[in-house]
Scaffold this motif. Structure first.
Motif, mmCIF file in Angstrom:
data_model
loop_
_atom_site.group_PDB
_atom_site.id
_atom_site.type_symbol
_atom_site.label_atom_id
_atom_site.label_comp_id
_atom_site.label_asym_id
_atom_site.label_seq_id
_atom_site.Cartn_x
_atom_site.Cartn_y
_atom_site.Cartn_z
ATOM 1 N N ALA A 134 9.136 15.328 20.681
ATOM 2 C CA ALA A 134 8.115 16.258 20.191
ATOM 3 C C ALA A 134 7.287 15.612 19.085
ATOM 4 N N GLN A 135 7.953 14.861 18.199
ATOM 5 C CA GLN A 135 7.240 14.167 17.129
ATOM 6 C C GLN A 135 6.326 13.091 17.692
ATOM 7 N N CYS A 136 6.820 12.379 18.711
ATOM 8 C CA CYS A 136 6.008 11.345 19.366
ATOM 9 C C CYS A 136 4.744 11.949 19.962
ATOM 10 N N ARG A 137 4.902 13.059 20.673
ATOM 11 C CA ARG A 137 3.761 13.701 21.321
ATOM 12 C C ARG A 137 2.758 14.247 20.305
ATOM 13 N N ALA A 138 3.249 14.687 19.146
ATOM 14 C CA ALA A 138 2.382 15.300 18.150
ATOM 15 C C ALA A 138 1.732 14.289 17.212
ATOM 16 N N SER A 139 2.171 13.025 17.254
ATOM 17 C CA SER A 139 1.680 12.015 16.318
ATOM 18 C C SER A 139 0.474 11.278 16.890
ATOM 19 N N PRO A 140 -0.405 10.779 16.018
ATOM 20 C CA PRO A 140 -1.513 9.945 16.499
ATOM 21 C C PRO A 140 -0.986 8.628 17.046
ATOM 22 N N PRO A 141 -1.719 7.976 17.939
ATOM 23 C CA PRO A 141 -1.264 6.690 18.489
ATOM 24 C C PRO A 141 -0.971 5.676 17.387
ATOM 25 N N GLY A 143 0.299 2.364 18.254
ATOM 26 C CA GLY A 143 0.636 1.142 18.971
ATOM 27 C C GLY A 143 1.694 1.414 20.011
ATOM 28 N N ASP A 144 2.131 0.349 20.674
ATOM 29 C CA ASP A 144 3.102 0.501 21.749
ATOM 30 C C ASP A 144 4.471 0.954 21.267
ATOM 31 N N LYS A 145 4.861 0.523 20.061
ATOM 32 C CA LYS A 145 6.222 0.771 19.577
ATOM 33 C C LYS A 145 6.171 1.303 18.157
ATOM 34 N N TYR A 146 7.050 2.281 17.871
ATOM 35 C CA TYR A 146 7.093 2.833 16.518
ATOM 36 C C TYR A 146 8.529 3.177 16.161
ATOM 37 N N LEU A 147 9.017 2.647 15.035
ATOM 38 C CA LEU A 147 10.333 2.973 14.500
ATOM 39 C C LEU A 147 10.149 3.935 13.336
ATOM 40 N N LEU A 148 10.776 5.099 13.412
ATOM 41 C CA LEU A 148 10.621 6.099 12.370
ATOM 42 C C LEU A 148 11.264 5.623 11.078
ATOM 43 N N TRP A 187 10.164 5.121 19.382
ATOM 44 C CA TRP A 187 9.568 5.407 20.691
ATOM 45 C C TRP A 187 8.681 4.273 21.153
ATOM 46 N N LEU A 188 8.480 4.230 22.471
ATOM 47 C CA LEU A 188 7.534 3.325 23.117
ATOM 48 C C LEU A 188 6.491 4.163 23.847
ATOM 49 N N GLN A 189 5.257 3.680 23.846
ATOM 50 C CA GLN A 189 4.180 4.333 24.587
ATOM 51 C C GLN A 189 3.410 3.277 25.368
ATOM 52 N N VAL A 190 3.005 3.620 26.598
ATOM 53 C CA VAL A 190 2.232 2.709 27.441
ATOM 54 C C VAL A 190 1.031 3.470 27.999
ATOM 55 N N PRO A 191 -0.001 2.772 28.455
ATOM 56 C CA PRO A 191 -1.135 3.464 29.074
ATOM 57 C C PRO A 191 -0.700 4.254 30.308
ATOM 58 N N GLU A 192 -1.239 5.448 30.466
ATOM 59 C CA GLU A 192 -0.855 6.318 31.583
ATOM 60 C C GLU A 192 -1.074 5.632 32.941
ATOM 61 N N ALA A 193 -2.236 4.984 33.103
ATOM 62 C CA ALA A 193 -2.613 4.474 34.423
ATOM 63 C C ALA A 193 -1.982 3.126 34.753
ATOM 64 N N THR A 194 -1.755 2.300 33.740
ATOM 65 C CA THR A 194 -1.342 0.916 34.019
ATOM 66 C C THR A 194 0.004 0.532 33.406
ATOM 67 N N GLY A 195 0.729 1.508 32.864
ATOM 68 C CA GLY A 195 1.977 1.177 32.193
ATOM 69 C C GLY A 195 3.200 1.742 32.882
ATOM 70 N N HIS A 196 4.347 1.160 32.557
ATOM 71 C CA HIS A 196 5.636 1.632 33.056
ATOM 72 C C HIS A 196 6.687 1.307 31.996
ATOM 73 N N ILE A 197 7.662 2.216 31.825
ATOM 74 C CA ILE A 197 8.738 1.987 30.867
ATOM 75 C C ILE A 197 10.065 1.921 31.619
ATOM 76 N N GLY A 198 10.731 0.759 31.499
ATOM 77 C CA GLY A 198 12.072 0.620 32.054
ATOM 78 C C GLY A 198 13.090 1.145 31.058
ATOM 79 N N ALA A 199 14.150 1.773 31.539
ATOM 80 C CA ALA A 199 15.142 2.379 30.653
ATOM 81 C C ALA A 199 16.543 2.187 31.212
ATOM 82 N N TYR A 200 17.514 2.050 30.281
ATOM 83 C CA TYR A 200 18.908 1.896 30.711
ATOM 84 C C TYR A 200 19.823 2.261 29.546
ATOM 85 N N ALA A 201 20.843 3.080 29.833
ATOM 86 C CA ALA A 201 21.893 3.410 28.872
ATOM 87 C C ALA A 201 23.207 2.884 29.416
#
Length: 310
Positions: A134-141, A143-148, A187-201
C-alpha cells in the motif's frame, strides 16, 4: 453470633484490586479493550502480559490498572522498558508479494522458529507485506528499487489511513510472549509494458493468501526483450533467476560481458549459473533470450546482507 456477624461484615467489604495467583476471567476482546491495552503499555512502559493482567484484575478500569501497575512496578522493581527489548530476535520469516509491475519484500523477526510457524505470526507478516505494498502504491516513483528507512518502517500502516503496524506488533508481542521486530522492507518497480519481476521464496510455507513466505527471498527486476517469450516461459525464467540470487548471494549486478573470477564471484551476471554451472548467468540469459536483468533484492532472515544488491 459475633463470629457470624464478623464474617458477614468482611464479605461486604469491597475487594481491592490485588495481584494473586488464582485464575482471572479474561476480558472480552474488543476494539476498546485493545486500545486500553495499548494505552496502558504506552503509559507505563511495562510488558503487555503485565498490562493485560492489570486490566483483567481491575475489570477494565484503565486508571485503576495504571495506578496498580505503577505501585507494583515500584514495589517489585520491574523495568519500565520491559524485558523483551533486550532480547535477540534472529528467527522469523521473509514475506514477498508481486502485484503487476510492483513487488515488495519484508523481513519480520521473532525469537524462535516455533513462533515463526504459528498462524498468528504469519498473519502479522502478511499485514506487513500488504502495508508495504500500500505504501509502495501511494508513494511517488523512486526508481526501480527502494529500501524503506527506519522511520518509514515505524509509520507503515495496514492500508492507507489504516492502523499503524507498530500497534499490531505491540499486541502480537503480548500474545506470543516473544520480542518481534520489523527489520526491513523494500520494493521493486518496473515499467508496466516492458518489465517483469521474478520472485522466489526459499523454505516457503503454505501460507494462506497471495503472500509467499520463507527464510530466504529474492526479487529480480527485468526488462522483457524481443522476441518476447510466452507468459509461462517468462514466468519460469524469472523464477530461475530469483532462485539463483537466493542460492548464490550476489551483491552487485555487473554486466553480461563480465568474466567470472572464481567461486567467490559476487557480481550477479558473472556468476556461474546455479542450474547450468558451465556458463555464467549473463551467458545463460543471452542464450535463452526474453529477459535482461536490471536490479535485484535478496533477503536472508536474520542475516546482514552485504550491499543488499546495490
Amino acid at each position: 453470633m459475633q463470629r457470624a456477624a464478623l464474617r458477614a461484615a468482611a464479605a461486604a467489604r469491597p475487594v481491592p484490586c490485588r495481584w494473586f495467583r488464582g485464575p482471572v476471567p479474561l476480558l472480552a476482546v474488543t476494539a476498546a479493550d485493545k486500545e486500553a491495552l495499548l494505552r496502558l503499555r504506552r503509559n507505563t512502559g511495562l510488558p503487555f502480559t503485565q498490562c493485560r493482567e492489570a486490566l483483567q484484575r481491575c475489570a477494565g478500569d484503565l486508571e485503576q490498572a495504571e495506578a496498580w501497575l505503577q505501585a507494583e512496578a515500584q514495589r517489585r522493581g520491574w523495568s519500565r522498558s520491559g524485558t523483551l527489548r533486550s532480547r535477540r530476535a534472529r528467527e522469523g520469516l521473509v514475506g514477498l508479494l508481486r502485484d503487476g509491475a510492483a513487488a515488495v519484500m519484508v523481513e519480520v523477526n521473532c525469537e524462535t522458529d516455533f513462533v515463526a510457524r504459528t498462524p498468528q505470526f504469519q498473519q502479522l507478516v502478511e499485514r506487513v507485506v500488504l502495508g508495504t505494498m500500500a505504501q509502495c502504491r501511494a508513494s511517488p516513483p523512486r526508481g526501480d528499487k527502494y529500501l524503506l528507512q527506519e522511520e518509514e518502517l515505524g509509520q507503515l500502516r495496514t492500508s492507507p489511513g489504516g492502523e499503524l503496524l507498530s500497534d499490531h506488533f505491540a499486541l502480537a508481542m503480548g500474545q506470543l510472549g516473544e520480542k518481534l521486530a520489523l527489520r526491513r522492507a523494500a520494493w521493486l518497480q518496473v515499467p508496466e509494458a516492458t518489465g517483469h519481476i521474478g520472485a522466489y521464496a526459499h523454505g516457503s510455507l503454505a501460507a494462506p493468501g497471495p503472500v509467499a513466505m520463507g527464510t530466504y527471498g529474492a526479487l529480480v527486476a527485468c526488462e522483457v526483450t524481443e522476441p518476447a517469450l510466452p507468459a509461462p516461459q517468462l514466468e519460469a525464467l524469472g523464477k530461475k533467476v530469483a532462485q539463483h540470487v537466493v542460492g548464490m548471494a550476489p551483491t552487485t549486478l555487473g554486466s553480461p560481458e563480465d568474466q567470472p573470477q572464481g567461486e567467490h564471484e559476487k557480481r550477479l551476471l558473472a556468476q556461474s549459473f546455479l542450474l547450468a554451472p558451465d556458463m555464467t548467468l549473463g551467458q545463460f540469459l543471452a542464450a535463452q533470450g526474453g529477459l535482461r536483468v536490471r536490479d535485484f533484492l535478496r533477503f536472508q532472515c536474520g542475516h546482514e546482507e552485504e550491499g543488499e544488491g546495490q
